[in-house]
Design a protein around this motif. Structure first.
Motif, mmCIF file in Angstrom:
data_model
loop_
_atom_site.group_PDB
_atom_site.id
_atom_site.type_symbol
_atom_site.label_atom_id
_atom_site.label_comp_id
_atom_site.label_asym_id
_atom_site.label_seq_id
_atom_site.Cartn_x
_atom_site.Cartn_y
_atom_site.Cartn_z
ATOM 1 N N PRO A 1 -28.384 13.319 -26.556
ATOM 2 C CA PRO A 1 -27.394 14.395 -26.466
ATOM 3 C C PRO A 1 -28.003 15.735 -26.065
ATOM 4 N N GLN A 2 -27.128 16.627 -25.600
ATOM 5 C CA GLN A 2 -27.537 17.994 -25.301
ATOM 6 C C GLN A 2 -27.556 18.834 -26.573
ATOM 7 N N VAL A 3 -26.590 18.537 -27.439
ATOM 8 C CA VAL A 3 -26.495 19.251 -28.715
ATOM 9 C C VAL A 3 -26.501 18.230 -29.834
ATOM 10 N N LEU A 4 -27.281 18.520 -30.868
ATOM 11 C CA LEU A 4 -27.274 17.666 -32.051
ATOM 12 C C LEU A 4 -26.635 18.448 -33.193
ATOM 13 N N PHE A 5 -25.499 17.937 -33.695
ATOM 14 C CA PHE A 5 -24.849 18.557 -34.843
ATOM 15 C C PHE A 5 -25.317 17.860 -36.104
ATOM 16 N N LEU A 6 -25.647 18.634 -37.117
ATOM 17 C CA LEU A 6 -26.003 18.027 -38.393
ATOM 18 C C LEU A 6 -25.242 18.748 -39.495
ATOM 19 N N ASP A 7 -24.419 17.997 -40.212
ATOM 20 C CA ASP A 7 -23.631 18.591 -41.279
ATOM 21 C C ASP A 7 -24.364 18.361 -42.599
ATOM 22 N N GLU A 8 -24.976 19.420 -43.111
ATOM 23 C CA GLU A 8 -25.749 19.358 -44.345
ATOM 24 C C GLU A 8 -26.707 18.175 -44.349
ATOM 25 N N PRO A 9 -27.636 18.152 -43.406
ATOM 26 C CA PRO A 9 -28.486 16.972 -43.267
ATOM 27 C C PRO A 9 -29.409 16.730 -44.454
ATOM 28 N N THR A 10 -29.690 17.759 -45.228
ATOM 29 C CA THR A 10 -30.688 17.584 -46.285
ATOM 30 C C THR A 10 -30.094 17.621 -47.677
ATOM 31 N N THR A 11 -28.770 17.732 -47.770
ATOM 32 C CA THR A 11 -28.142 17.786 -49.084
ATOM 33 C C THR A 11 -28.336 16.464 -49.817
ATOM 34 N N GLY A 12 -28.689 16.541 -51.078
ATOM 35 C CA GLY A 12 -28.838 15.338 -51.885
ATOM 36 C C GLY A 12 -30.184 14.663 -51.757
ATOM 37 N N LEU A 13 -31.097 15.245 -50.991
ATOM 38 C CA LEU A 13 -32.427 14.642 -50.876
ATOM 39 C C LEU A 13 -33.376 15.359 -51.827
ATOM 40 N N ASP A 14 -34.431 14.648 -52.255
ATOM 41 C CA ASP A 14 -35.390 15.323 -53.120
ATOM 42 C C ASP A 14 -36.195 16.316 -52.269
ATOM 43 N N PRO A 15 -36.777 17.327 -52.908
ATOM 44 C CA PRO A 15 -37.396 18.432 -52.150
ATOM 45 C C PRO A 15 -38.394 17.964 -51.098
ATOM 46 N N GLN A 16 -39.210 16.971 -51.435
ATOM 47 C CA GLN A 16 -40.225 16.524 -50.493
ATOM 48 C C GLN A 16 -39.604 15.880 -49.248
ATOM 49 N N THR A 17 -38.620 14.980 -49.484
ATOM 50 C CA THR A 17 -37.931 14.328 -48.380
ATOM 51 C C THR A 17 -37.176 15.348 -47.545
ATOM 52 N N ARG A 18 -36.597 16.303 -48.261
ATOM 53 C CA ARG A 18 -35.853 17.349 -47.575
ATOM 54 C C ARG A 18 -36.748 18.051 -46.568
ATOM 55 N N LYS A 19 -37.957 18.340 -47.033
ATOM 56 C CA LYS A 19 -38.902 19.046 -46.198
ATOM 57 C C LYS A 19 -39.270 18.203 -44.973
ATOM 58 N N SER A 20 -39.511 16.915 -45.205
ATOM 59 C CA SER A 20 -39.955 16.083 -44.074
ATOM 60 C C SER A 20 -38.820 15.846 -43.083
ATOM 61 N N VAL A 21 -37.593 15.674 -43.596
ATOM 62 C CA VAL A 21 -36.453 15.528 -42.678
ATOM 63 C C VAL A 21 -36.269 16.816 -41.875
ATOM 64 N N TRP A 22 -36.384 17.911 -42.578
ATOM 65 C CA TRP A 22 -36.225 19.212 -41.924
ATOM 66 C C TRP A 22 -37.278 19.379 -40.823
ATOM 67 N N GLU A 23 -38.523 18.998 -41.160
ATOM 68 C CA GLU A 23 -39.592 19.147 -40.172
ATOM 69 C C GLU A 23 -39.345 18.266 -38.943
ATOM 70 N N SER A 24 -38.815 17.066 -39.166
ATOM 71 C CA SER A 24 -38.501 16.196 -38.015
ATOM 72 C C SER A 24 -37.481 16.859 -37.103
ATOM 73 N N ILE A 25 -36.460 17.457 -37.720
ATOM 74 C CA ILE A 25 -35.410 18.099 -36.929
ATOM 75 C C ILE A 25 -36.010 19.244 -36.117
ATOM 76 N N ARG A 26 -36.849 20.043 -36.783
ATOM 77 C CA ARG A 26 -37.481 21.180 -36.130
ATOM 78 C C ARG A 26 -38.359 20.719 -34.955
ATOM 79 N N THR A 27 -39.154 19.685 -35.219
ATOM 80 C CA THR A 27 -40.056 19.170 -34.186
ATOM 81 C C THR A 27 -39.274 18.673 -32.980
#
Lengths: 304, 284
Positions: free
Chosen positions: A154-180
């Motif tokens: 896609p040209q645009v990736l929408f994510l609706d609260e992608p990290t809600t409900g994840l533990d802090p560590q997983t949240r961080k790694s998911v977030w980093e993947s999105i950023r990368t």
């Protein structure tokens, strides 16, 4: 400036409840754009409208040059969506899930195989491709969701609260993947969140509350205009310290055993410290955070 | 649509519990037949050679009709689940029209109905033969296959219409269990049509699934009935046929095969049209 999403006067009501009341904003191509707001602020409604799932009551939306309501198929081909809920089939493996969803984008044969491989690698799900989606951990599910959203490049990736409900560590790694992903592929990312520290990492932030835009800007701009820096003083002689501050007309608050003075710039701390150093045993200088900015904007802390 | 079709098949067959429950009504009827219903009816019939095989064919024909509708209903459960779990949002955000999404559910339900009916046919034939009956003749087999297709088509249209009203899983599962309970009566299996009061008989005679059962019985029982009633007067066979729902009478006249076929096809067309109307009406 290349605007990939342009929204003007977007409105949506559910019965008498105004979920979104006339939003105007745009998203620059290739940027990470965050929609920050408490639950019920209208974030999901906005995402659902931009993804063509929900019809707005009014307003204009352009996504990658396609007009919402007229060229919905064009929009759908240009976007990938990670919804707040996990929407893949629990009994099918990650690979089966991604493959069937790929079929929705008119892909077949080698093109489909390549797309599946590419999406799996980008979202880092190759390790558990053959495991049933329902048996995955929260973080793995989220990665699978992202792989599914990337299937049509896609040209645009929408994510609706992608990290809600994840533990802090997983949240961080998911977030980093999105950023990368956004930084390496130049993908435009539009996400909603109610975590300040995530919004602070975005390129541009819109704070939404009660269906309205409460503030907008880069995280630095928001912090600069809505959060003030603080000087925290640990008093050795509390009484004398307060008297001195009052004498000088400096407003202060007391929190957790220390006296907090708001300052407009961290450098201002030096002057105050020179003045009060006889009455303190320690100090801290804090620059404003997104939390402070949020409270500054909405007048309250974020509702979880 | 092909992708959704395959996905729906996988989702249905992967969920062993839902496959089992869509066959529950069939299993219950079959168990009751094995335990006592079969012996009861056979004891009411004249003691002629081949009676057992004839009744075995009768029950299998009825079960085939029931299998078709209950498995089609079970297959449509995927659609209701997808709506309840919002999985439908994931499809809506993809460049595929809503019509194709619905068509994907319908096609997969039809195919599931056919697959499960074929499986039932194999098990049924094995059962009949193992108890001393004969295999279906090639012509009868072809007719049965045709009827399985037609019956699945008709049931897909019927269930699709019913399901187009349901948003919650609760409503759907209630309707499923209601169907499972009533279908044995509605097709005249728990109690032969002839034993029912005339008002109930009329309901059975307009229920499309019982026409599938009727045609299947006529086809599958033709050979065994010919053997049983070989030396008996024609009136005796006719009385049996009317009593057991092998031939329906309406206003004193037997209904023709063409009428039953027309009812099945008509149901398919009318209810398919109605369900399309209802699905498009629901769209915002």
């Amino acid at each position: 400036m290349d605007k990939i999403i342009e929204v003007t006067g977007l409105k949506k009501a559910y019965g008498s409840v105004q979920a979104v009341r006339g939003l105007d904003f745009y998203v620059e191509r290739g940027k990470l754009f965050a929609f920050l707001g408490p639950n019920g602020a209208g974030k999901s409604t906005t995402i659902d409208i931009l993804c063509t799932i929900l019809k707005p009551d009014g307003g204009e939306v352009l996504v990658d040059g396609h007009r919402l309501g007229h060229e919905d198929a064009g929009i759908r081909s240009a976007i990938g969506v990670v919804f707040q809920d996990h929407l893949l089939d629990p009994l099918l493996s990650v690979e089966e899930n991604i493959r069937t969803r790929a079929g929705l984008y008119h892909m077949a044969g080698k093109q489909l195989n390549d797309a599946v491989k590419h999406a799996a690698a980008a979202a880092d799900v190759t390790e558990f491709m053959r495991r049933p989606y329902g048996k995955l951990s929260g973080g793995q599910k989220r990665r699978a969701d992202i792989a599914r959203a990337l299937i049509n490049t896609p040209q645009v990736l929408f994510l609706d609260e992608p990290t809600t409900g994840l533990d802090p560590q997983t949240r961080k790694s998911v977030w980093e993947s999105i950023r990368t992903l956004q930084q390496t592929t130049g993908l435009t990312v539009f996400l909603t969140t109610h975590y300040m520290e995530e919004a602070a990492e975005a390129d541009y932030v819109i704070v939404i509350d009660h269906g309205d835009i409460a503030a907008r800007g880069t995280p630095t701009e928001l912090k600069a205009s809505y959060a003030s820096d603080q000087l925290r003083l640990a008093a050795s002689n509390d009484h004398a310290l307060r008297a001195l501050l009052e004498d000088r007309g400096l407003a202060y608050t007391c929190a957790a055993g220390s006296v907090v003075v708001k300052i407009s710039d961290t450098m201002d701390a030096l002057e105050i410290l020179a003045l009060v150093k006889g009455h303190i045993k320690g100090f801290e200088v804090l620059s404003g955070t997104m939390d402070d900015a949020f409270i500054g904007i909405t007048g309250r802390e974020i509702r979880e | 649509m092909k992708a959704l079709f395959i996905r729906n098949l996988k989702v249905y067959f992967r969920d062993k519990a839902s496959v089992f429950f869509s066959l529950l009504a069939v299993l219950i009827i079959f168990m009751l037949y094995l335990l006592f219903l079969g012996d009861m009816w056979i004891s009411n019939l004249p003691d002629l050679p081949g009676v057992r095989a004839m009744m075995d064919s009768w029950i299998i024909a009825g079960l085939l009709a029931v299998t078709s509708i209950t498995t089609v209903m079970g297959a449509f459960g995927t659609m209701v689940d997808d709506r309840a779990h919002k999985i439908i949002k994931d499809f809506d955000a993809a460049p595929i029209s809503k019509g194709k999404i619905v068509a994907g559910y319908e096609l997969s339900s039809f195919v599931i109905g056919v697959i499960m009916s074929l499986l039932m046919l194999v098990i049924g034939e094995l059962y009949i033969v193992s108890r001393g009956g004969a295999w279906l003749t090639p012509t009868a087999l072809l007719t049965v296959l045709g009827l399985i297709l037609l019956s699945a088509l008709c049931n897909t249209a019927l269930v699709s219409f019913v399901v187009s009203f349901f948003r919650s899983q609760n409503a759907f599962s209630t309707a499923s269990s209601l169907l499972g309970t009533l279908v044995g009566f509605m097709t005249g299996i728990y109690m032969p049509v002839g034993m029912m009061p005339s008002a109930v008989q009329l309901i059975i005679k307009v229920f499309p699934v019982s026409h599938a059962a009727l045609l299947l019985r006529q086809t599958m029982m033709a050979a065994p009935m010919a053997q049983v009633y070989a030396g008996a007067p024609a009136a005796m066979q006719q009385a049996f046929e009317q009593e057991m729902g092998v031939v329906f009478h309406l206003g004193g006249q037997p209904m023709s095969v063409a009428t039953s076929l027309a009812i099945l096809m008509g149901t398919a067309v009318v209810f398919y049209g109605l369900s399309i109307l209802n699905f498009s009406r629901k769209r915002r």
